[in-house]
Design an enzyme around this catalytic site. Structure first.
Site, PDB file in Angstrom:
ATOM      1  CB  CYS A   1       6.343   1.788   6.712  1.00 21.31           C
ATOM      2  SG  CYS A   1       5.805   3.390   6.068  1.00 21.31           S
ATOM      3  CG  LEU A   2       6.632   1.096   0.434  1.00 21.33           C
ATOM      4  CD1 LEU A   2       5.879   1.482  -0.832  1.00 21.33           C
ATOM      5  CD2 LEU A   2       7.688   0.037   0.125  1.00 21.33           C
TER       6      LEU A   2
ATOM      7  CG  HIS B   1       0.767   0.878   7.432  1.00 16.10           C
ATOM      8  ND1 HIS B   1       1.847   0.608   8.236  1.00 16.10           N
ATOM      9  CD2 HIS B   1       1.233   1.705   6.468  1.00 16.10           C
ATOM     10  CE1 HIS B   1       2.909   1.245   7.766  1.00 16.10           C
ATOM     11  NE2 HIS B   1       2.562   1.909   6.684  1.00 16.10           N
ATOM     12  CD  GLU B   2      -0.497   2.417   3.146  1.00 17.76           C
ATOM     13  OE1 GLU B   2      -0.108   3.603   3.100  1.00 17.76           O
ATOM     14  OE2 GLU B   2       0.295   1.461   3.165  1.00 17.76           O
TER      15      GLU B   2
ATOM     16  CG  HIS C   1       1.312   6.708   5.913  1.00 16.57           C
ATOM     17  ND1 HIS C   1       2.557   7.157   6.305  1.00 16.57           N
ATOM     18  CD2 HIS C   1       1.481   5.404   5.598  1.00 16.57           C
ATOM     19  CE1 HIS C   1       3.432   6.166   6.223  1.00 16.57           C
ATOM     20  NE2 HIS C   1       2.805   5.089   5.801  1.00 16.57           N
TER      21      HIS C   1
ATOM     22  CD  GLN D   1       3.877   5.824   2.561  1.00 17.71           C
ATOM     23  OE1 GLN D   1       2.857   5.289   2.167  1.00 17.71           O
ATOM     24  NE2 GLN D   1       4.921   5.128   2.987  1.00 17.71           N
TER      25      GLN D   1
ATOM     26  N   GLY E   1       0.835  -1.192   0.000  1.00 22.15           N
ATOM     27  CA  GLY E   1       0.000   0.000   0.000  1.00 22.15           C
ATOM     28  C   GLY E   1       0.866   1.237   0.000  1.00 22.15           C
TER      29      GLY E   1
END
Ligand code: ZN
Length: 178
Positions: A96-97, A138-139, A142, A51, A46
């Site tokens: 996480c990216l 998670h997303e 953000h 991000q 995701g």
């Protein structure tokens, strides 16, 4: 379509407030396409718009993670609202990216229901379990500026910061050597 650089912690943009999407136009579509390409290139499950440095309230979840076929397109969530979280929770290591190479055990609801708009501005409701529920939570974090590192204690925070600094330095040296 184009790749957009993924902002990594401690990039300040990850802590900037996000804004509702009000215009559903070609620019929005382009952003979402770029996000998908960027997520696939980084092998992510995701990605949130913030991000890639865009403060609009948008995240995407990889199509297979979202319960679709192997090659299903990502599900796009615009102005999402978490409607319901299961009381039953599960702790799993999460990546996480924006924190490459870092994994943190996080306790999250096993199931989640989210109401959002798609790229055309149509409302939909998504309900997911396991990895899908985790990815949505998670997303969504953000979009409220909550990051992986906010879930750990002070000692682990220092370790994560040091590890990210080391890998950023190693990458910069590699670039100089090229
Ligand atoms: Zn993330």
């Amino acid at each position: 379509m184009a790749l957009r650089p993924i902002r990594r912690f401690p990039d300040n943009v990850l802590r900037q407030p996000t804004e509702d999407v009000k215009t559903f136009d070609a620019d929005l579509r382009r952003l979402v396409e770029d996000m998908a390409e960027t997520m696939y290139a980084a092998n992510g499950a995701g990605l949130a718009a913030i991000q890639v440095g865009d403060r609009r309230k948008i995240f995407i979840v990889e199509g297979h993670v979202a319960g679709g076929a192997e090659d299903a397109p990502p599900v796009v969530f615009i102005n999402p609202k978490i409607e319901w979280l299961d009381e039953e929770q599960e702790t799993t290591d999460e990546g996480c990216l924006s924190f490459p190479g870092i994994y943190v055990p996080i306790k999250r609801a096993l199931r989640a229901r989210v109401r959002a708009l798609d790229v055309d501005g149509n409302e939909f409701v998504a309900e997911g379990e396991g990895l899908y529920a985790r990815a949505m939570q998670h997303e969504n974090d953000h979009l409220i500026n909550k990051l992986l590192i906010d879930y750990v204690g002070p000692l682990k925070k220092q370790m994560i910061k040091r590890k990210l600094e080391r890998s950023a330095r190693a990458e910069a040296e590699e670039e100089l050597a090229d």
